[in-house]
Enzyme design. Structure first.
Site, PDB file in Angstrom:
ATOM      1  N   CYS A   1       0.471  -1.551  -0.155  1.00 62.22           N
ATOM      2  CA  CYS A   1      -0.333   0.077   0.146  1.00 62.22           C
ATOM      3  C   CYS A   1       0.507   1.377  -0.180  1.00 62.22           C
ATOM      4  O   CYS A   1       0.735   2.014  -1.112  1.00 62.22           O
ATOM      5  CB  CYS A   1      -0.510  -0.009   0.843  1.00 62.22           C
ATOM      6  SG  CYS A   1      -1.082  -1.666   1.856  1.00 62.22           S
TER       7      CYS A   1
ATOM      8  N   ARG B   1       6.910 -10.962   5.056  1.00 56.36           N
ATOM      9  CA  ARG B   1       5.902 -11.088   6.857  1.00 56.36           C
ATOM     10  C   ARG B   1       6.969 -12.079   7.790  1.00 56.36           C
ATOM     11  O   ARG B   1       7.127 -13.220   7.495  1.00 56.36           O
ATOM     12  CB  ARG B   1       4.516 -10.938   6.928  1.00 56.36           C
ATOM     13  CG  ARG B   1       4.214  -9.729   6.170  1.00 56.36           C
ATOM     14  CD  ARG B   1       2.669 -10.373   5.861  1.00 56.36           C
ATOM     15  NE  ARG B   1       2.328  -8.765   5.378  1.00 56.36           N
ATOM     16  CZ  ARG B   1       0.831  -8.989   4.746  1.00 56.36           C
ATOM     17  NH1 ARG B   1      -0.299 -10.016   5.493  1.00 56.36           N
ATOM     18  NH2 ARG B   1       0.743  -8.159   3.950  1.00 56.36           N
TER      19      ARG B   1
ATOM     20  N   GLN C   1       1.171 -10.588  -3.436  1.00 53.86           N
ATOM     21  CA  GLN C   1      -0.459 -10.670  -3.495  1.00 53.86           C
ATOM     22  C   GLN C   1      -1.139 -10.170  -4.585  1.00 53.86           C
ATOM     23  O   GLN C   1       0.064  -9.488  -5.115  1.00 53.86           O
ATOM     24  CB  GLN C   1      -1.110  -9.309  -1.903  1.00 53.86           C
ATOM     25  CG  GLN C   1      -0.577  -9.460  -0.894  1.00 53.86           C
ATOM     26  CD  GLN C   1      -1.194  -8.853   0.224  1.00 53.86           C
ATOM     27  OE1 GLN C   1       0.380  -7.222   0.017  1.00 53.86           O
ATOM     28  NE2 GLN C   1      -1.476  -9.041   1.061  1.00 53.86           N
TER      29      GLN C   1
ATOM     30  N   ASP D   1      -2.499  -8.046  -5.520  1.00 54.25           N
ATOM     31  CA  ASP D   1      -3.154  -6.344  -4.525  1.00 54.25           C
ATOM     32  C   ASP D   1      -3.265  -5.919  -5.631  1.00 54.25           C
ATOM     33  O   ASP D   1      -2.677  -5.208  -6.914  1.00 54.25           O
ATOM     34  CB  ASP D   1      -1.203  -6.406  -3.540  1.00 54.25           C
ATOM     35  CG  ASP D   1      -2.026  -5.498  -2.634  1.00 54.25           C
ATOM     36  OD1 ASP D   1      -3.169  -5.555  -2.549  1.00 54.25           O
ATOM     37  OD2 ASP D   1      -1.107  -4.761  -1.908  1.00 54.25           O
TER      38      ASP D   1
ATOM     39  N   HIS E   1      -5.800  -1.471  -5.008  1.00 54.31           N
ATOM     40  CA  HIS E   1      -5.359  -0.097  -4.625  1.00 54.31           C
ATOM     41  C   HIS E   1      -6.720   0.815  -5.446  1.00 54.31           C
ATOM     42  O   HIS E   1      -6.016   1.185  -6.454  1.00 54.31           O
ATOM     43  CB  HIS E   1      -4.348   0.073  -4.097  1.00 54.31           C
ATOM     44  CG  HIS E   1      -4.253  -0.294  -2.632  1.00 54.31           C
ATOM     45  ND1 HIS E   1      -2.953  -0.677  -3.287  1.00 54.31           N
ATOM     46  CD2 HIS E   1      -4.197  -0.198  -1.380  1.00 54.31           C
ATOM     47  CE1 HIS E   1      -1.994  -2.226  -2.018  1.00 54.31           C
ATOM     48  NE2 HIS E   1      -3.127  -1.482  -1.205  1.00 54.31           N
TER      49      HIS E   1
ATOM     50  N   LYS F   1     -14.888  -3.614   6.354  1.00 56.44           N
ATOM     51  CA  LYS F   1     -14.870  -4.698   4.495  1.00 56.44           C
ATOM     52  C   LYS F   1     -15.128  -6.092   4.260  1.00 56.44           C
ATOM     53  O   LYS F   1     -16.168  -6.205   4.863  1.00 56.44           O
ATOM     54  CB  LYS F   1     -13.274  -5.763   5.014  1.00 56.44           C
ATOM     55  CG  LYS F   1     -13.225  -6.838   6.000  1.00 56.44           C
ATOM     56  CD  LYS F   1     -11.371  -7.572   6.392  1.00 56.44           C
ATOM     57  CE  LYS F   1     -11.569  -8.088   7.680  1.00 56.44           C
ATOM     58  NZ  LYS F   1     -10.536  -9.480   7.732  1.00 56.44           N
TER      59      LYS F   1
ATOM     60  N   HIS G   1      -8.438  -1.615  -0.595  1.00 59.70           N
ATOM     61  CA  HIS G   1      -7.509  -2.346  -0.918  1.00 59.70           C
ATOM     62  C   HIS G   1      -8.059  -3.331  -1.102  1.00 59.70           C
ATOM     63  O   HIS G   1      -9.629  -3.298  -0.191  1.00 59.70           O
ATOM     64  CB  HIS G   1      -6.454  -2.686   0.926  1.00 59.70           C
ATOM     65  CG  HIS G   1      -6.072  -2.099   1.750  1.00 59.70           C
ATOM     66  ND1 HIS G   1      -4.486  -1.279   1.873  1.00 59.70           N
ATOM     67  CD2 HIS G   1      -6.417  -0.886   2.325  1.00 59.70           C
ATOM     68  CE1 HIS G   1      -4.544  -0.851   2.953  1.00 59.70           C
ATOM     69  NE2 HIS G   1      -5.448   0.111   2.745  1.00 59.70           N
TER      70      HIS G   1
HETATM   71 ZN   LIG Z   1      -3.216  -2.697   0.580  1.00 60.56          ZN
END
Ligand SMILES: [Zn+2]
Ligand SMILES: [Zn+2]
Length: 640
Positions: A334, A363, A381, A383, A385, A469, A515
């Protein structure tokens, strides 16, 4: 005064400070008392040994209520510990919670449990359960609890007592066994009938590899025999499908000791699967108005101070020294996407902006919690945004849900469980963002799921502090649930990074940020897919779609020619020209789960054809090469 509201809307008050749950249930009359396993009071599951105070909704939990199973299993875990202590009086007890598939209990014992030990434990457990034994709850002050568990040398219990807040702890007794526990528990052991000890494995105390290695016994319990039988069958099936085994057997991927736990190596065949999924996603991104971006894997610690991760996520981040300055190996994408958004000032006419990246993150995870591709230290991910204006929210969320369902359906999942995590309006002060913004965001999420007419669960108070979410779980081929897609609002980062856009009137406004990840992590997703398909991937994902098998070596050149024609047509094809019997090579291709086996002998060579054997349908007879090639290409194109 205690005030309760029953499911029918009826309210009851008790003119005292606390009421025993058993008394409340008794007061309902009918068969409620006899059927009660436990009860729900407000957000909590309480048992019949406890008292309630204050006010809240009250509902009796019976055998068929989902929460009851946890009460049963957690009660069974005390009985398991009871059995272990009877057989191994020196065992030290750690934790014994109910989990998704059953329950476990961790023991510190001198030697790991052998299969014979587990059999004895199961027999002892059955013996203890032969008698109906009540659970008894007591509240002790910490000093008394410390003295009690010190006398029994239960050092882990002493550690737990120190960790608990307040001055008192609750204790549950059953038979001669006493455990530190918050509950809830069954009234007695009479409902614990269908229990099975599954296996034992090493587990670190608190999941920390620098701490003691304990022995975890996994077991399960159900109210009904049929449910237990189904479960045992499903576990056997799950073991056959274990992606760690299949990943090796099918030469797809693995974790390598030489490199360390939780780090995945993608072998050539596994890479085909991964690349196929990623290519499909990237094509969809373009079609759906996303822009692809890329961000570096490390960034200065200041960036993570600004994002706030340095404060509340530090334990999960890897830190590096670069020229004497602290850098962070990114745990999330992000902040990187925000920096890209901030490179210029966007006007409302340019919104929404949708940035997508196959973003690899790292992580920290304790080594004890790592598990194949499902729990790793480095993962990618899918991912994205989304930065948008408030009036675009509804449509963006709707499109996202659409996208998520399309992606999951394409990969072969057809049952979804949707959960909406919203705030608890009574605790507004703990959330970032204004109540109006939360209202708008929650409404957008709700609207999107309701428009689809799908069933969903609204989990009040489950939202994280920075936004509500939607989570989507899928149900796999053997009935297991996996959390995959998440669409998550964020009222925190836009403020921390001060990201804005120029609104219609020319004023600068804070942008809304969402996200979202649909697969979650590519590693985990491929692990789950491997188990879902038991390694027999559909044609479009199969690393090898067709293998050409010459019956004898003299037709090998023809087999090679067929293979080349298939490859030119766009099929992932191989030959197997080893000097093994044809039956052996067919079996081998079946073990490798290749969808098409194309067998060629003299007759096929003369007629320019192949004899088709399909993984799921067996022998189909002879077929032209171009014909079978286009069948495979069509299936792949249709994502079958
Ligand atoms: Zn994010
Ligand atoms: Zn307990």
């Amino acid at each position: 005064m205690v005030r309760i509201k029953l499911p029918g809307g009826e309210e009851k008050t008790f003119p005292v400070d606390r009421v025993p749950v058993a008394e409340v249930v008794e007061g309902l009359g009918g068969s409620w008392r006899r059927d009660a396993v436990a009860a729900r009071f407000g957000e909590d599951v309480v048992d019949l040994h406890q008292d309630i105070e204050g006010e809240g909704e009250f509902c009796v939990l019976r055998v068929d209520d989902a929460e009851s199973l946890r009460v049963l299993r957690h009660s069974a875990s005390h009985m398991l510990a009871y059995a272990v202590i009877e057989l191994f009086p020196d065992a030290r007890l750690a934790f014994g919670p109910a989990i998704e598939e059953g329950f476990y209990y961790d023991f510190d014992v001198e030697k790991p449990f052998t299969p014979e030990d587990l059999q004895r434990i199961e027999a002892k457990l059955a013996e203890l359960l032969g008698t109906r034994r009540p659970f008894r709850r007591e509240v002790w002050d910490k000093a008394r609890a410390r003295e009690f568990f010190a006398k029994k040398s239960q050092k882990y219990k002493l550690e737990q007592i120190d960790d608990l807040p307040g001055n008192e702890v609750s204790i549950y007794h059953v038979g001669d066994f006493t455990d530190l526990c918050a509950g809830p528990h069954l009234e007695d052991t009479s409902r614990i009938k269908h229990v099975k000890v599954m296996n034992a494995a090493g587990a670190y105390w608190r999941g920390d590899s620098s701490k003691a290695m304990l022995q975890r016994i996994y077991a399960t319990a159900f109210f009904k025999k049929k449910d237990l039988d189904d479960h045992v069958e499903r576990m056997a099936e799950a073991e056959k499908r274990d992606h760690r085994k299949l990943g090796k057997a099918l030469d797809l991927y693995d974790v390598r000791d030489e490199a360390g736990g939780g780090l995945v190596f993608w072998y050539p065949k596994g890479t085909v699967i991964r690349e196929t999924i990623e290519r499909y996603l990237k094509d969809e991104y373009i079609k759906r108005g996303y822009e692809l971006v890329g961000t570096p894997h490390i960034a200065k610690c200041e960036l993570w101070h600004t994002s706030g991760h340095y404060g509340y996520y530090r334990d999960n981040m890897y830190s590096l020294d670069v020229d004497g300055h602290e850098f962070i190996l990114k745990p999330m994408n992000c902040p990187g996407h925000i920096l890209i958004y901030k490179r210029k000032l966007y006007s409302y006419r340019e919104l929404p902006v949708r940035f997508a990246e196959m973003g690899t993150v790292y992580r920290k995870e304790f080594s004890g919690t790592l598990h194949g591709l499902l729990r790793v230290r480095g993962f990618t991910q899918d991912d994205a945004h989304i930065f948008c204006a408030p009036e675009q929210l509804d449509e963006e969320i709707d499109r996202n849900l659409d996208f998520a369902i399309a992606v999951l359906t394409t990969h072969g999942f057809d049952t979804f469980k949707i959960e909406l995590s919203v705030r608890d309006p009574a605790k507004q002060e703990k959330y970032a963002g204004s109540p109006e913004d939360w209202e708008m965001a929650e409404r957008a999420l709700e609207l999107a799921v309701e428009r689809r007419g799908v069933e969903y669960k609204r989990a009040k108070g489950e939202a994280v502090f920075y936004g509500p979410k939607i989570d989507i779980k899928v149900v796999d081929a053997i009935g297991r649930r996996w959390q995959l897609s998440t669409v998550q609002f964020d009222f925190n980062l836009p403020k921390r990074f001060n990201i804005t856009y120029v609104a219609k009137g020319g004023e600068r406004k804070q942008v809304f940020m969402v996200h979202r990840a649909l697969l979650g992590s590519v590693e985990r997703f491929v692990g789950i897919l491997t188990e879902h398909y038991a390694g027999a991937f559909p044609v479009w994902l199969s690393p090898v779609q067709a293998v050409v098998l010459p019956v004898t070596t003299d037709v090998a050149p023809y087999a090679q020619d067929v293979k080349e024609r298939l490859v030119r047509a766009g099929v992932r094809a191989e030959t197997d020209v080893r000097e093994e019997k044809i039956g052996y090579r067919i079996r081998e291709a079946e073990v490798q789960k290749v969808p098409y086996m194309l067998i060629v002998g003299k007759r096929e060579m003369e007629s320019g054809s192949v004899s088709v054997r399909e993984r799921s349908r067996g022998d189909r007879g002879s077929c032209g090469v171009e014909e079978v090639a286009s069948e495979i290409v069509d299936a792949a194109r249709a994502k079958r």
